[in-house]
Scaffold this motif. Structure first.
Motif, PDB file in Angstrom:
ATOM      1  N   VAL A 129      28.153  38.653  40.994  1.00  0.00           N
ATOM      2  CA  VAL A 129      28.289  39.276  42.319  1.00  0.00           C
ATOM      3  C   VAL A 129      28.806  40.721  42.218  1.00  0.00           C
ATOM      4  CG1 VAL A 129      30.681  38.587  42.902  1.00  0.00           C
ATOM      5  CG2 VAL A 129      28.928  38.645  44.700  1.00  0.00           C
ATOM      6  N   SER A 130      29.120  41.163  41.023  1.00  0.00           N
ATOM      7  CA  SER A 130      29.762  42.487  40.850  1.00  0.00           C
ATOM      8  C   SER A 130      28.973  43.675  41.417  1.00  0.00           C
ATOM      9  CB  SER A 130      30.124  42.731  39.383  1.00  0.00           C
ATOM     10  OG  SER A 130      28.959  42.777  38.597  1.00  0.00           O
ATOM     11  N   PRO A 131      27.630  43.669  41.417  1.00  0.00           N
ATOM     12  CA  PRO A 131      26.940  44.834  41.973  1.00  0.00           C
ATOM     13  C   PRO A 131      27.160  45.055  43.465  1.00  0.00           C
ATOM     14  CG  PRO A 131      25.451  43.561  40.594  1.00  0.00           C
ATOM     15  CD  PRO A 131      26.681  42.731  40.799  1.00  0.00           C
ATOM     16  N   ILE A 132      27.534  44.002  44.217  1.00  0.00           N
ATOM     17  CA  ILE A 132      27.622  44.208  45.666  1.00  0.00           C
ATOM     18  C   ILE A 132      29.004  43.935  46.269  1.00  0.00           C
ATOM     19  CG2 ILE A 132      25.152  43.731  45.987  1.00  0.00           C
ATOM     20  CD1 ILE A 132      26.022  41.083  47.280  1.00  0.00           C
ATOM     21  N   ILE A 133      29.927  43.436  45.471  1.00  0.00           N
ATOM     22  CA  ILE A 133      31.262  43.183  46.024  1.00  0.00           C
ATOM     23  C   ILE A 133      32.096  44.447  45.864  1.00  0.00           C
ATOM     24  CG2 ILE A 133      32.332  42.325  43.884  1.00  0.00           C
ATOM     25  CD1 ILE A 133      33.534  40.017  45.599  1.00  0.00           C
ATOM     26  N   LYS A 134      33.082  44.664  46.769  1.00  0.00           N
ATOM     27  CA  LYS A 134      33.962  45.836  46.632  1.00  0.00           C
ATOM     28  C   LYS A 134      34.728  45.739  45.318  1.00  0.00           C
ATOM     29  CE  LYS A 134      34.693  46.765  51.550  1.00  0.00           C
ATOM     30  NZ  LYS A 134      35.654  46.626  52.663  1.00  0.00           N
ATOM     31  N   GLN A 135      34.808  46.840  44.626  1.00  0.00           N
ATOM     32  CA  GLN A 135      35.355  46.784  43.256  1.00  0.00           C
ATOM     33  C   GLN A 135      36.854  46.480  43.216  1.00  0.00           C
ATOM     34  OE1 GLN A 135      33.255  46.623  40.464  1.00  0.00           O
ATOM     35  NE2 GLN A 135      31.906  46.375  42.224  1.00  0.00           N
ATOM     36  N   ASP A 136      37.574  46.703  44.330  1.00  0.00           N
ATOM     37  CA  ASP A 136      39.014  46.368  44.292  1.00  0.00           C
ATOM     38  C   ASP A 136      39.235  44.851  44.300  1.00  0.00           C
ATOM     39  OD1 ASP A 136      38.345  45.919  46.904  1.00  0.00           O
ATOM     40  OD2 ASP A 136      40.109  46.919  47.756  1.00  0.00           O
ATOM     41  N   PHE A 137      38.138  44.114  44.454  1.00  0.00           N
ATOM     42  CA  PHE A 137      38.230  42.656  44.308  1.00  0.00           C
ATOM     43  C   PHE A 137      38.667  42.301  42.876  1.00  0.00           C
ATOM     44  CE2 PHE A 137      35.934  38.941  42.593  1.00  0.00           C
ATOM     45  CZ  PHE A 137      36.591  37.937  43.279  1.00  0.00           C
ATOM     46  N   TYR A 138      38.190  43.086  41.912  1.00  0.00           N
ATOM     47  CA  TYR A 138      38.436  42.758  40.499  1.00  0.00           C
ATOM     48  C   TYR A 138      39.824  43.183  40.025  1.00  0.00           C
ATOM     49  CZ  TYR A 138      33.530  41.541  40.299  1.00  0.00           C
ATOM     50  OH  TYR A 138      32.315  40.953  40.534  1.00  0.00           O
ATOM     51  N   ARG A 139      40.832  42.966  40.840  1.00  0.00           N
ATOM     52  CA  ARG A 139      42.200  43.218  40.388  1.00  0.00           C
ATOM     53  C   ARG A 139      42.624  42.038  39.532  1.00  0.00           C
ATOM     54  NH1 ARG A 139      43.942  44.817  45.666  1.00  0.00           N
ATOM     55  NH2 ARG A 139      45.444  43.113  45.591  1.00  0.00           N
ATOM     56  N   LEU A 140      43.423  42.343  38.510  1.00  0.00           N
ATOM     57  CA  LEU A 140      43.794  41.307  37.547  1.00  0.00           C
ATOM     58  C   LEU A 140      44.396  40.071  38.221  1.00  0.00           C
ATOM     59  CD1 LEU A 140      43.820  40.612  34.547  1.00  0.00           C
ATOM     60  CD2 LEU A 140      46.110  41.598  34.405  1.00  0.00           C
ATOM     61  N   GLU A 141      45.276  40.285  39.220  1.00  0.00           N
ATOM     62  CA  GLU A 141      45.928  39.124  39.856  1.00  0.00           C
ATOM     63  C   GLU A 141      44.906  38.268  40.615  1.00  0.00           C
ATOM     64  OE1 GLU A 141      46.665  42.322  40.528  1.00  0.00           O
ATOM     65  OE2 GLU A 141      47.266  42.626  42.614  1.00  0.00           O
ATOM     66  N   ASN A 142      43.878  38.904  41.188  1.00  0.00           N
ATOM     67  CA  ASN A 142      42.834  38.134  41.884  1.00  0.00           C
ATOM     68  C   ASN A 142      42.065  37.259  40.900  1.00  0.00           C
ATOM     69  OD1 ASN A 142      43.587  39.471  44.161  1.00  0.00           O
ATOM     70  ND2 ASN A 142      41.725  40.691  44.367  1.00  0.00           N
ATOM     71  N   ILE A 143      41.701  37.850  39.773  1.00  0.00           N
ATOM     72  CA  ILE A 143      40.903  37.123  38.779  1.00  0.00           C
ATOM     73  C   ILE A 143      41.723  35.976  38.179  1.00  0.00           C
ATOM     74  CG2 ILE A 143      39.635  37.359  36.597  1.00  0.00           C
ATOM     75  CD1 ILE A 143      38.405  38.781  39.099  1.00  0.00           C
ATOM     76  N   ILE A 144      42.986  36.264  37.877  1.00  0.00           N
ATOM     77  CA  ILE A 144      43.854  35.213  37.318  1.00  0.00           C
ATOM     78  C   ILE A 144      44.011  34.078  38.328  1.00  0.00           C
ATOM     79  CG2 ILE A 144      46.235  34.676  36.624  1.00  0.00           C
ATOM     80  CD1 ILE A 144      46.341  37.426  35.290  1.00  0.00           C
ATOM     81  N   PHE A 145      44.179  34.438  39.605  1.00  0.00           N
ATOM     82  CA  PHE A 145      44.348  33.414  40.640  1.00  0.00           C
ATOM     83  C   PHE A 145      43.112  32.516  40.719  1.00  0.00           C
ATOM     84  CE2 PHE A 145      43.642  31.981  45.031  1.00  0.00           C
ATOM     85  CZ  PHE A 145      44.793  31.223  45.220  1.00  0.00           C
ATOM     86  N   ILE A 146      41.934  33.136  40.783  1.00  0.00           N
ATOM     87  CA  ILE A 146      40.703  32.347  40.949  1.00  0.00           C
ATOM     88  C   ILE A 146      40.433  31.479  39.716  1.00  0.00           C
ATOM     89  CG2 ILE A 146      38.182  32.489  41.142  1.00  0.00           C
ATOM     90  CD1 ILE A 146      38.510  34.793  43.051  1.00  0.00           C
ATOM     91  N   ILE A 147      40.549  32.065  38.539  1.00  0.00           N
ATOM     92  CA  ILE A 147      40.270  31.283  37.327  1.00  0.00           C
ATOM     93  C   ILE A 147      41.334  30.183  37.151  1.00  0.00           C
ATOM     94  CG2 ILE A 147      40.076  31.366  34.791  1.00  0.00           C
ATOM     95  CD1 ILE A 147      38.772  34.103  35.103  1.00  0.00           C
ATOM     96  N   GLY A 148      42.585  30.524  37.435  1.00  0.00           N
ATOM     97  CA  GLY A 148      43.674  29.540  37.326  1.00  0.00           C
ATOM     98  C   GLY A 148      43.467  28.381  38.291  1.00  0.00           C
ATOM     99  N   LEU A 149      43.120  28.716  39.537  1.00  0.00           N
ATOM    100  CA  LEU A 149      42.892  27.679  40.553  1.00  0.00           C
ATOM    101  C   LEU A 149      41.709  26.793  40.145  1.00  0.00           C
ATOM    102  CD1 LEU A 149      43.674  26.730  43.487  1.00  0.00           C
ATOM    103  CD2 LEU A 149      41.752  28.121  44.260  1.00  0.00           C
ATOM    104  N   THR A 150      40.650  27.415  39.655  1.00  0.00           N
ATOM    105  CA  THR A 150      39.463  26.660  39.255  1.00  0.00           C
ATOM    106  C   THR A 150      39.775  25.745  38.070  1.00  0.00           C
ATOM    107  OG1 THR A 150      38.168  28.577  39.943  1.00  0.00           O
ATOM    108  CG2 THR A 150      36.999  26.881  38.709  1.00  0.00           C
TER     109      THR A 150
END
Ligand code: CTP
Ligand code: MG
Length: 171
Positions: A129-150
């Motif tokens: 989804v990276s080509p169309i999502i706002k790039q500030d989505f890819y903050r480290l805490e967001n990624i850690i949260f999503i991967i951790g939750l999953t």
């Protein structure tokens, strides 16, 4: 707090796409029973055509419903948001198949427990989804949260699906 809710919303289409094949999958395998160069199955019996389309469909329907009732902070407009959800849904079920492809190359049988099973699909979807999502989505805490939750939710839902008789194995 709001940001966490936004993160939870954005991963719903991917989760639904990944879990619905347990209910609606089965039938002809995506690899049509064919082997790869290493003489092992390309994807294996667990990845079926119906599962792929059912997963994509359910995830996309979820994405459409969310888009109708909520404006995500991670997309510029509703059209892009819906397209993002489509990519997250199809990306998640595609990532699941790519994960099985890797699993087969490593000689893990279909249905065997493998640590990448829990998180690979969501990582794949987030990259797709990276080509169309706002790039500030890819903050480290967001990624850690999503991967951790999953990493917690995927084994938990599989365990429950096994207990209520939907899945043969508890992972
Ligand atoms: N499923 C399907 N089609 C898909 C993905 C999943 O029909 N594209 C169904 C299959 O019945 C599968 C079940 O959902 O057995 C659970 O999926 P999963 O755990 O991802 O597959 P496994 O059977 O464990 O196979 P693999 O080892 O390749 O992950
Ligand atoms: Mg499995």
């Amino acid at each position: 707090m709001n940001e966490i809710i936004e993160l939870l919303i954005i991963i719903v289409p991917a989760y639904i796409a990944n879990s619905s094949p347990v209910l609606f999958g089965g039938g002809t395998p995506m690899d049509l029973g064919k082997n790869f160069l290493d003489k092992e199955r390309i994807f294996g019996e667990g990845k079926t055509i119906r599962g792929f389309f059912a997963g994509s469909f359910c995830g996309i329907v979820a994405g459409a419903i969310i888009t109708m009732i909520h404006k995500s902070i991670f997309f510029s407009d509703p059209k892009t948001q819906f397209l993002g959800f489509v990519i997250l849904a199809v990306g998640s079920i595609s990532g699941d198949a790519v994960g099985s492809f890797i699993k087969r190359r490593l000689k893990f049988e279909s249905g065997k427990q493998f640590w990448l099973d829990s998180i690979f699909f969501i990582i794949f979807a987030l990259i797709a989804v990276s080509p169309i999502i706002k790039q500030d989505f890819y903050r480290l805490e967001n990624i850690i949260f999503i991967i951790g939750l999953t990493a917690v939710l995927h084994p938990l839902t599989n365990f429950i699906a096994n207990k209520i008789g939907l899945k043969r194995v508890p992972w």
